[in-house]
Write a protein that holds these residues in place. Structure first.
Motif, mmCIF file in Angstrom:
data_model
loop_
_atom_site.group_PDB
_atom_site.id
_atom_site.type_symbol
_atom_site.label_atom_id
_atom_site.label_comp_id
_atom_site.label_asym_id
_atom_site.label_seq_id
_atom_site.Cartn_x
_atom_site.Cartn_y
_atom_site.Cartn_z
ATOM 1 N N GLY A 3 11.620 -13.000 26.688
ATOM 2 C CA GLY A 3 10.120 -12.753 28.108
ATOM 3 C C GLY A 3 10.695 -11.078 29.014
ATOM 4 O O GLY A 3 10.990 -10.218 28.379
ATOM 5 N N GLY A 4 9.661 -10.764 29.632
ATOM 6 C CA GLY A 4 9.348 -9.417 29.823
ATOM 7 C C GLY A 4 9.674 -9.235 31.445
ATOM 8 O O GLY A 4 10.693 -10.202 31.773
ATOM 9 N N VAL A 5 10.063 -8.385 32.218
ATOM 10 C CA VAL A 5 9.846 -8.239 33.136
ATOM 11 C C VAL A 5 9.596 -7.182 33.404
ATOM 12 O O VAL A 5 8.649 -6.167 32.877
ATOM 13 C CB VAL A 5 11.495 -6.743 33.081
ATOM 14 C CG1 VAL A 5 12.209 -6.781 34.489
ATOM 15 C CG2 VAL A 5 12.917 -7.698 32.728
ATOM 16 N N LEU A 6 8.690 -7.031 35.285
ATOM 17 C CA LEU A 6 7.968 -6.364 35.812
ATOM 18 C C LEU A 6 8.233 -5.789 36.835
ATOM 19 O O LEU A 6 9.284 -5.889 37.875
ATOM 20 C CB LEU A 6 6.636 -7.785 36.703
ATOM 21 C CG LEU A 6 5.956 -7.160 37.663
ATOM 22 C CD1 LEU A 6 4.698 -6.046 36.495
ATOM 23 C CD2 LEU A 6 5.944 -7.709 38.385
ATOM 24 N N ILE A 7 8.451 -4.314 36.289
ATOM 25 C CA ILE A 7 8.764 -3.414 37.506
ATOM 26 C C ILE A 7 8.563 -2.576 38.026
ATOM 27 O O ILE A 7 6.504 -2.508 37.539
ATOM 28 C CB ILE A 7 9.299 -1.907 36.264
ATOM 29 C CG1 ILE A 7 10.447 -2.935 35.284
ATOM 30 C CG2 ILE A 7 10.335 -0.797 37.103
ATOM 31 C CD1 ILE A 7 11.081 -1.944 34.145
#
Ligand code: PSU
Ligand code: MN
Length: 311
Positions: free
Chosen positions: A224-228
């Motif tokens: 999964g991703g990370v939202l920065i």
């Protein structure tokens, strides 16, 4: 087998082989998000900002049925000139566009998929898609959010704009386990402005720390991703009230015209641009530059982490 579909430019290929930092960039923002010729100027300038900050830019699009990672200036100009005539490609569209051997501009979701296939974990954009206002009845939720839940790419964005329901967008991300990190901010930025009244999960002030968090997530095997979330600079931001007035008006026009589905985001962007006499476009361009710079720095720090831990 994947190589059959993937076409990596010589510049990007060399950087990847040498495990140098690379930043993925999307192409829907070029074809559907901004008018010609500013879209082309911006896309080329973004690439140079990434280079200046120590990383290699990989603008991603589907060209003649290939997942192209790293575009030539000619290809960027071509996409920019075609503008909205190019197919907007999200996750569901990829196999169709590939099979037909045609050209498409990739959204955040599809750019994440291609970046992940090409092994590029850091991606810069302007704003992500999200839960639209009125989603309780329209069920319009961008495929970008599910991609963030499933695909291991970190996305640097200036938050999401108020054409969306920001509160519901954050709820959705929470449900699907996507961390929302504020870079040097406690607040989730609202794209054209730095504040939204909504918080982020974690505030991080140092790029090295951010890179270590990404490394830790993926090293654990958590997909999964990370939202920065990287707020627009103070000098470039718009007044919350004036931009929101334009957004409300644009949404009303879209409702009257019955515009729905994949057409709604490009339609609203264009209308808001007209209603603000280009001011929203100027802000949009500046925030993309700001995101490209941060993403390049994160990519540099992440490449160091990888070396340190032989990841
Ligand atoms: N937000 C912007 N500019 C854009 C987009 C979003 O400020 O150009 C584009 C991105 O490519 C994003 C897509 O992935 O719109 C989301 O479209 P949809 O809501 O149809 O999934
Ligand atoms: Mn949608």
């Amino acid at each position: 087998m994947l190589n059959h579909y993937l076409k990596i430019s010589p510049e990007v290929s060399e950087a990847l082989t040498q495990r140098k930092p690379v930043v993925a960039l999307e192409s829907t923002i070029i074809a559907h998000g901004m008018p010609y010729p500013k879209n082309v100027e911006t896309a080329l300038a973004v690439e140079n900002i990434v280079r200046k900050n120590g990383a290699t830019p990989a603008t991603i699009a589907i060209i003649d049925g290939k997942l192209c990672t790293g575009l030539s200036e000619k290809e960027i100009r071509h996409l920019g000139k075609l503008g909205q005539k190019v197919v907007k490609v999200s996750r569901r569209d990829i196999p169709f566009i590939l099979s037909k051997g045609i050209t498409g501009a990739t959204t955040v979701a599809s750019t994440m998929i291609i970046a992940s296939i090409a092994k590029i974990p850091i991606f810069a954009t302007g704003g992500i898609g999200g839960v639209h206002r009125g989603a309780e009845s329209s069920m319009d939720v961008s495929a970008d959010l599910q991609e963030l839940a499933n695909t291991s790419v970190a996305v640097v964005s200036a938050g999401a704009k108020a054409i969306l329901d920001l509160k519901l967008t954050l709820e959705y991300l929470e449900t699907f386990g996507v961390p929302v990190v504020g870079f040097k901010t406690d607040e989730f930025p609202a794209f054209y402005s730095r504040t939204s009244g909504l918080g982020v999960d974690y505030r991080i002030d140092k790029v090295d720390e951010l890179a270590h968090i990404l490394f830790t997530k993926w090293n654990l095997g958590m997909k999964g991703g990370v939202l920065i979330a990287n707020p627009i600079l103070k000098k470039d931001q718009m007044k919350f009230n004036s931009i929101n007035q334009a957004i409300d008006e644009a949404i009303l026009i879209a409702e009257k015209k019955g515009i729905k589905g994949k057409k709604i985001t490009p339609f609203l962007l264009e209308k808001i641009g007209k209603l603000t006499e280009g001011k929203s476009l100027d802000a949009n361009i500046q925030l993309v530059y700001n995101n490209a710079k941060l993403a390049a720095k994160i990519a540099v720090a992440f490449a160091k982490e990888r070396k340190k831990y032989n990841f």
